[in-house]
Motif scaffolding. Structure first.
Motif, PDB file in Angstrom:
ATOM      1  N   TYR A 134       0.772  -1.178   0.198  1.00  0.00           N
ATOM      2  CA  TYR A 134      -0.071   0.105  -0.038  1.00  0.00           C
ATOM      3  C   TYR A 134       0.861   1.314  -0.174  1.00  0.00           C
ATOM      4  CZ  TYR A 134      -3.934  -2.816   0.747  1.00  0.00           C
ATOM      5  OH  TYR A 134      -5.073  -4.059   0.668  1.00  0.00           O
ATOM      6  N   GLY A 135       2.260   1.230  -0.240  1.00  0.00           N
ATOM      7  CA  GLY A 135       3.036   2.312  -0.614  1.00  0.00           C
ATOM      8  C   GLY A 135       3.669   2.776   0.738  1.00  0.00           C
ATOM      9  N   THR A 136       4.946   3.583   0.759  1.00  0.00           N
ATOM     10  CA  THR A 136       5.512   3.809   1.711  1.00  0.00           C
ATOM     11  C   THR A 136       5.556   5.332   2.034  1.00  0.00           C
ATOM     12  OG1 THR A 136       7.386   4.142   0.434  1.00  0.00           O
ATOM     13  CG2 THR A 136       7.106   1.936   1.618  1.00  0.00           C
ATOM     14  N   ASN A 137       5.870   5.992   3.139  1.00  0.00           N
ATOM     15  CA  ASN A 137       6.236   7.411   3.216  1.00  0.00           C
ATOM     16  C   ASN A 137       6.818   8.023   2.004  1.00  0.00           C
ATOM     17  OD1 ASN A 137       4.439   7.031   5.386  1.00  0.00           O
ATOM     18  ND2 ASN A 137       5.865   7.489   6.985  1.00  0.00           N
ATOM     19  N   GLN A 138       8.106   7.486   1.691  1.00  0.00           N
ATOM     20  CA  GLN A 138       8.748   7.985   0.632  1.00  0.00           C
ATOM     21  C   GLN A 138       8.087   8.068  -0.591  1.00  0.00           C
ATOM     22  OE1 GLN A 138       9.696   5.511   2.978  1.00  0.00           O
ATOM     23  NE2 GLN A 138      11.874   5.836   3.436  1.00  0.00           N
ATOM     24  N   GLN A 139       7.359   6.962  -0.872  1.00  0.00           N
ATOM     25  CA  GLN A 139       6.702   6.810  -2.171  1.00  0.00           C
ATOM     26  C   GLN A 139       5.549   8.009  -2.235  1.00  0.00           C
ATOM     27  OE1 GLN A 139       5.882   2.648  -1.847  1.00  0.00           O
ATOM     28  NE2 GLN A 139       7.362   2.176  -3.261  1.00  0.00           N
ATOM     29  N   ALA A 140       4.932   8.148  -1.289  1.00  0.00           N
ATOM     30  CA  ALA A 140       3.838   8.952  -1.050  1.00  0.00           C
ATOM     31  C   ALA A 140       4.400  10.537  -1.397  1.00  0.00           C
ATOM     32  CB  ALA A 140       2.965   8.809   0.251  1.00  0.00           C
ATOM     33  N   ALA A 141       5.428  11.055  -0.728  1.00  0.00           N
ATOM     34  CA  ALA A 141       6.161  12.234  -0.758  1.00  0.00           C
ATOM     35  C   ALA A 141       6.429  12.310  -2.445  1.00  0.00           C
ATOM     36  CB  ALA A 141       7.240  12.234  -0.018  1.00  0.00           C
TER      37      ALA A 141
ATOM     38  N   LEU B 135     -11.460  11.152  -3.015  1.00  0.00           N
ATOM     39  CA  LEU B 135     -11.929  11.531  -4.174  1.00  0.00           C
ATOM     40  C   LEU B 135     -11.551  10.364  -5.288  1.00  0.00           C
ATOM     41  CD1 LEU B 135     -10.833  15.321  -4.497  1.00  0.00           C
ATOM     42  CD2 LEU B 135     -13.158  14.243  -4.302  1.00  0.00           C
ATOM     43  N   GLU B 136     -10.387   9.694  -5.087  1.00  0.00           N
ATOM     44  CA  GLU B 136      -9.910   8.583  -6.013  1.00  0.00           C
ATOM     45  C   GLU B 136     -10.818   7.545  -5.798  1.00  0.00           C
ATOM     46  OE1 GLU B 136      -5.843   7.413  -6.266  1.00  0.00           O
ATOM     47  OE2 GLU B 136      -5.081   9.281  -7.043  1.00  0.00           O
ATOM     48  N   LEU B 137     -11.208   7.151  -4.710  1.00  0.00           N
ATOM     49  CA  LEU B 137     -12.131   6.163  -4.209  1.00  0.00           C
ATOM     50  C   LEU B 137     -13.249   6.278  -4.932  1.00  0.00           C
ATOM     51  CD1 LEU B 137     -11.588   3.216  -2.877  1.00  0.00           C
ATOM     52  CD2 LEU B 137     -12.312   4.353  -0.817  1.00  0.00           C
TER      53      LEU B 137
ATOM     54  N   VAL C  65      -1.465   7.615  -0.172  1.00  0.00           N
ATOM     55  CA  VAL C  65      -3.039   7.549  -0.734  1.00  0.00           C
ATOM     56  C   VAL C  65      -3.610   6.219  -0.627  1.00  0.00           C
ATOM     57  CG1 VAL C  65      -4.595   7.990  -2.620  1.00  0.00           C
ATOM     58  CG2 VAL C  65      -2.894   9.749  -2.050  1.00  0.00           C
ATOM     59  N   PRO C  66      -2.763   5.156  -1.485  1.00  0.00           N
ATOM     60  CA  PRO C  66      -3.318   3.913  -1.287  1.00  0.00           C
ATOM     61  C   PRO C  66      -3.326   3.140   0.158  1.00  0.00           C
ATOM     62  CG  PRO C  66      -1.504   3.837  -2.945  1.00  0.00           C
ATOM     63  CD  PRO C  66      -1.575   5.197  -2.008  1.00  0.00           C
TER      64      PRO C  66
ATOM     65  N   GLY D  91      -3.145  16.506   2.800  1.00  0.00           N
ATOM     66  CA  GLY D  91      -4.465  16.520   2.338  1.00  0.00           C
ATOM     67  C   GLY D  91      -4.537  14.927   1.797  1.00  0.00           C
ATOM     68  N   SER D  92      -3.738  14.106   2.111  1.00  0.00           N
ATOM     69  CA  SER D  92      -4.036  12.735   1.525  1.00  0.00           C
ATOM     70  C   SER D  92      -5.113  12.133   1.805  1.00  0.00           C
ATOM     71  CB  SER D  92      -2.653  11.841   2.286  1.00  0.00           C
ATOM     72  OG  SER D  92      -1.459  12.335   2.143  1.00  0.00           O
TER      73      SER D  92
END
Length: 634
Positions: free
Chosen positions: A430-437, A487-489, A455-456, A480-481
């Protein structure tokens, strides 16, 4: 100030008479003094009585008996800008139950100084420290200095009037609506048939006050809350680095969690993300507020791939504490992962996928003989009884393994599966903090945060706890994650979930709102209303900035004292009678003088109450007043 100096000297010199009145920094714990005065502590009252100056001020004599003027004494402390709160607890943090420590009782609650107080709590570095100016004889100018902040606490009994006013609904300003077409005019808020506001909301302002402002409109209507609060690491935005830092953080969280509970629906849930710094204490605090029986899970989340060689053990995980408001809760199953779908590895003659469940078990009571298609005899015990087995065989509901280990399996078809229950371990799928940044940087076009929430991950949590038409609240909105995930969901499953975001840092508009606008512009359906809690002191700041001379600036000081809230450590009398008249102060540039005046205003807690918003001194626009009335339906 001579009297206060005497009082301070007496208390400090006798601070160990039977209980320590000093904190770890050597400062008087005035909250404790309040408590002892309320208890008419004979040792403390005796100290005052022995000093002639204090005796004359705070006692009156009836015949040969001196009577302590309790209210006069407390009023004196308050008038001298002393913390107007107190606590019944000693300067320690401990696990207690009904005033007894853990060893004496098995029912555990979290007890800490300031527990019964309200902490408004700013989070920015500016709000986390006190700024003052000291004249440097060598350089011959004033030097700006900073000291660790001593937070104002509002006690729920002694300062009830202050709390009532502090937590009144606030007026809104700078209200704007954004759609895929950009900013649009807003004449009123959209509402559901039951009258609840339907617009997505991004609110800039102190989150405790914003939460209380939401109560009239949203009590019992929020289905899911997710928050990622400051972790109190010493390096985050919770910048209260004094001896009560831990207690202040707990008070900060407690005030907000209590209000969040009121906002949830009866079947609502809350996710609180944290790390090792406060997880254990936060768990007990949530047990107390949300009730231990409503604890659902402590989810471990792998936040990073970076197993850096820092410290003894690499810290790669965070926690997400999950609680429900009540027992009337049903969590949703989540969509099957690729791994789960691969388990549906057998297909029938029509190509439909099915999962095979082994019917043979090593224990049970269903003992009977089974004849396989090849004629081999198999003995139980079996998972299902003989009647059920025959029903499955007659309906082609059994899959037989081939080879020498022929065994029966029951078929479960993929199209009949309602998903799988979520796990309390979330790996990097579901993604890491670095990937989110990195994803946020790609969206905004610049690096806004080194770490952000995935976001995932948030879509995963929302799937667990919210349905397609529910309202989701995040009162530590950050970048705002959560809104992005909502919105994506909605785009993916046709839902109409709504979000309410609260962020008190200055980036609420240029990062949080800008991010969501860009998501909408990227062909994701949605819109939102941006609004700010209207600040009282903003009028004073604008006036100060418009002053043309030193004389005009100094002349405005009395109006500042009368109309606006000053920072609690401002020495009004000294500034008025001494500093303003010093030649060294007069020689400062006008810009520097303005800066010092602005910093005397309390920037932490000052917003305009709805009941005061039409007062002309606050200069709220007609449109903002009208929309505020529409928000509260008044």
């Amino acid at each position: 100030m001579k009297l206060y100096a005497t009082l301070e000297r007496v208390l400090k010199s006798e601070s160990n008479y039977h209980t320590n009145l000093l904190d770890n920094q050597g400062d008087l714990m005035l909250n404790k003094i309040h408590d002892l005065v309320d208890k008419t502590d004979e040792n403390l009252i005796g100290l005052f009585l022995e000093n002639q100056e204090l005796r004359e001020k705070f006692f009156f004599k009836i015949k040969d008996v001196y009577v302590f003027k309790t209210n006069d004494f407390k009023f004196y402390l308050d008038e001298n800008k002393i913390d107007n709160s107190y606590t019944q607890y000693e300067n320690r943090i401990g696990l207690t139950a009904n005033g007894k420590f853990l060893k004496d009782n098995s029912d555990v609650v979290l007890d800490f100084p300031y527990k019964d107080c309200v902490l408004e709590g700013g989070q920015s570095t500016v709000e986390g420290t006190d700024t003052y100016f000291e004249y440097d004889e060598k350089d011959q100018h004033y030097i700006e200095k900073q000291a660790k902040r001593k937070e104002i606490f509002f006690n729920q009994v002694l300062a009830k009037d202050e709390i009532d006013r502090l937590l009144e609904p606030k007026a809104f300003a700078n209200i704007k609506k954004y759609t895929a077409n950009g900013e649009e005019n807003l004449s009123s808020f959209e509402r559901y048939e039951n009258g609840t506001i339907k617009d997505n909301l991004i609110i800039k302002g102190n989150n405790l006050l914003a939460l209380h402002s939401l109560k009239k409109e949203f009590v019992g209507k929020i289905k899911l809350i997710y928050i990622d609060p400051p972790y109190n690491t010493g390096n985050d935005s919770f910048a209260y680095n004094d001896s009560f830092n831990h207690s202040i953080w707990l008070t900060f969280m407690r005030n907000r969690l209590i209000t969040s509970l009121e906002l949830l629906t009866e079947d609502g849930i809350i996710f609180v993300q944290c790390d090792d710094n406060e997880q254990a204490y936060l768990k007990i605090l949530l047990d107390e507020i949300y009730k231990r029986e409503n604890f659902l899970s402590c989810i471990a989340y792998r936040k990073t791939d970076n197993q850096a060689n820092i410290g003894n053990i690499a810290r790669v995980k965070e926690y997400i504490l999950l609680y429900s408001k009540s027992k009337t809760i049903t969590l949703n199953k989540i969509p099957l992962t690729d791994k789960a779908i691969k388990e549906y590895r057998y297909s029938d003659e029509n190509g439909k996928f099915r999962r095979a469940i082994l019917l043979h078990k090593t224990r049970g009571t269903n003992n009977y003989e089974i004849i396989t298609p090849s004629g081999t005899k198999l003995n139980g015990p079996w998972m299902v009884n003989e009647k059920k087995f025959e029903e499955l065989r007659n309906s082609n509901g059994i899959y037989w393994t081939s080879g020498g280990d022929e065994q029966p399996y029951g078929k479960i078809y993929l199209e009949n599966s309602k998903g799988q229950i979520p796990s309390d371990w979330i790996d990097k799928e579901y993604g890491t903090n670095q990937q989110a940044a990195i994803a946020l940087e790609k969206l905004l076009g610049y690096r806004a945060f080194d770490f952000s929430k995935s976001v995932p991950l948030l879509k995963h949590l929302i799937r667990i706890g919210a349905n397609k038409n529910d309202i989701i609240l995040d009162f530590h909105a950050g970048s705002g994650s959560t809104a992005h995930a909502v919105l994506e969901l909605n785009e993916e499953d046709g839902g109409d979930r709504k979000f309410i975001m609260i962020e008190q840092m200055d980036y609420a508009q240029n990062i949080t709102s800008n991010r969501i606008l860009k998501v909408i512009e990227n062909n994701v359906k949605g819109s939102f209303v941006y609004l700010e809690l209207a600040k009282n002191n903003q009028t004073a700041i604008e006036h100060i900035q418009g002053c043309k001379s030193y004389e005009e600036l100094v002349g405005y000081f009395e109006e500042m004292c009368d109309k606006y809230f000053l920072h609690y450590n401002v020495k009004v009398k000294e500034f008025r009678e001494v500093i303003c008249k010093e030649e060294n102060f007069k020689k400062l540039s006008l810009d520097k003088q303005k800066e010092m005046f602005i910093k005397m205003l309390d920037l932490n807690q000052l917003y305009v109450n709805v009941s005061d918003m039409e007062d002309s001194r606050y200069a709220l626009s007609v449109a903002d007043i009208a929309l505020t009335k529409d928000f509260y339906q008044i």
